[in-house]
Design an enzyme around this catalytic site. Sequence first.
Site, short mmCIF file in Angstrom:
data_model
loop_
_atom_site.label_atom_id
_atom_site.label_comp_id
_atom_site.label_asym_id
_atom_site.label_seq_id
_atom_site.Cartn_x
_atom_site.Cartn_y
_atom_site.Cartn_z
N ASP A 293 11.94 44.34 42.71
CA ASP A 293 11.19 45.38 42.01
C ASP A 293 9.92 45.73 42.78
O ASP A 293 9.11 44.86 43.09
CB ASP A 293 10.85 44.93 40.60
CG ASP A 293 10.27 46.06 39.77
OD1 ASP A 293 9.04 46.26 39.84
OD2 ASP A 293 11.03 46.75 39.08
N ARG A 294 9.75 47.01 43.07
CA ARG A 294 8.63 47.46 43.87
C ARG A 294 7.31 47.32 43.11
O ARG A 294 6.30 46.86 43.66
CB ARG A 294 8.83 48.92 44.29
CG ARG A 294 9.86 49.14 45.37
CD ARG A 294 11.30 48.79 44.99
NE ARG A 294 11.78 49.56 43.84
CZ ARG A 294 12.79 49.21 43.04
NH1 ARG A 294 13.44 48.07 43.24
NH2 ARG A 294 13.16 49.97 42.04
N ASN A 329 10.14 56.69 43.94
CA ASN A 329 8.76 57.00 44.35
C ASN A 329 8.03 55.76 44.82
O ASN A 329 7.39 55.75 45.88
CB ASN A 329 8.00 57.62 43.17
CG ASN A 329 8.46 59.03 42.85
OD1 ASN A 329 7.90 60.00 43.33
ND2 ASN A 329 9.49 59.14 42.00
N ALA A 331 9.08 52.99 46.05
CA ALA A 331 9.59 52.45 47.31
C ALA A 331 8.93 53.10 48.52
O ALA A 331 8.90 52.53 49.62
CB ALA A 331 11.10 52.62 47.38
N LYS A 414 14.50 52.79 32.05
CA LYS A 414 15.23 51.89 32.94
C LYS A 414 16.25 51.05 32.18
O LYS A 414 17.19 50.52 32.77
CB LYS A 414 14.27 50.98 33.72
CG LYS A 414 13.67 51.67 34.95
CD LYS A 414 12.88 50.70 35.81
CE LYS A 414 12.37 51.37 37.07
NZ LYS A 414 13.43 51.63 38.05
N CYS A 445 8.13 58.97 38.88
CA CYS A 445 9.08 57.85 38.84
C CYS A 445 10.44 58.50 38.68
O CYS A 445 10.61 59.37 37.82
CB CYS A 445 8.78 56.91 37.68
SG CYS A 445 10.08 55.66 37.42
#
Length: 486
Positions: A293-294, A329, A331, A414, A445
């Site tokens: 997870d970024r 976004n 990433a 999500k 996002c």
Amino acid sequence: MNPTPSHEASRTLGIIGGLGALAGADLFSKLLKSQPVLADQGRYHLLFEQHPFKDLELPLDAQARLTSRKLYVYQACQRFTERGADAVLVPCFASQSVLEELQAELQTPILDLFDAVARQVASRVAPGARLGVLASDYVRACGSFERHFAGQYPLVYPSASSQARLMEIVYGPQGIKRGYLDGRVLEQLQQICGELQAQGAQLMLPGMTELSLLANDLQRQGVALLDANQVYADFAISAALGPRPAPFKLGIVGGVGPAATVDFMAKLVSQTPAGRDQEHIKLVVEQNPQIPDRTANLLHGQSDPTVALYATCKRLEREGAQAIAIPCNTAHAYVERIQEHLAVPIVHMLEETLKSIREAYGDQLPIGLLATSGTVHSGVYHQVAERLGLTLKTPDETAQAQLMRAIYAEHGVKAGFTQGRCVDDLRAAAVQLVREGARVLILGCTELPLIQRAGDQLVEGVKVHFVDPTQVLAKRCVSLSLARQS
């Protein structure tokens, strides 16, 4: 006196030998003995492969199916590509009849045996001269020689009984493929050529590469039969080579998140001006939800996704992607650090988004950013905005918490929710930015467009334009594809 070796670029040729063991070896031998190769052996690299081909013993009759042959050639060509071949030679007239189908999936060019023969014919006889064709039933049935010579040279073929004898001469238990190269085989082949000569044929064209093994003997007996393997070898040495321009292929780093990837692909399809399936963009997608997870990394120092993102991009690169899209976004906070290690460009979604806003609204209108806290904390959007002379506004602490809940909460987008609490939380963050003067809001996002459509909307009675970066990215990728086609 031997010619002086040239200083031209090296040439690596792959020769597929398994479709006809003796014919493949004959072509390889003729390449080795070629004067240009002998004069400059340091320049020419010959790669010869012969593997068992399961349908080798089957005669190429009119109803033959070439599936195994085509897959065999494709796999061999792929191996030659990996070994750096500049071109591949396929000494098989039947396989050459499906050259277009094979070549569409290969970047390394397959040299056209028919083209080589046609050039030799043009140098030997004038248009209008009759040509005798000695081909398998399959090659006769599919009309390969007609496609290459019709309109310029009349073609004559053996009679039905002589055609049956020709197939026996090549494929029979005592035929050329079994190593019988003289005696009865040579005598019968000479008789068939005599029949074609009686029909006015001035030059005999082989449509089976095995006939090259007897070409010299027949020529000594006055039969003007082309040696297809020699012609092919000479052609390979002199032909202008270069990689074929491959159709545009887009690589997609998927799984960040999974639903956003599917949404991006749908937008690519909808924005591509295509009238049929074949006009859409080639995609290679790695749906890799295991990329760490970024946001968790940027905010809390959890697992770094850099290596996973880079490894995914490298796999897409190896699959032939000419550009890479990352529909995430957050990433993009890692793009700068991995781009210099890639040979293909990552299409920068954030930069494309802010450029499109500046083009539409100028640089004076305040822009609101609805994004994960990781994206905001990384400053990646702000860096691009500053470079473009744009002003960004982000939600205050309370509104940002609501926005994160819309994305990551138990009932967030999500988790697969697109209605209810997640919509209210997103709307609350948008309201706060509009009250601060923002009139353009970036859905920063890639899951947010799933719960808030792009375009003009009223927020507390004020017209606001929502921008979907995924849609902008799709539009840019489509334009790259169209530019490659022009």
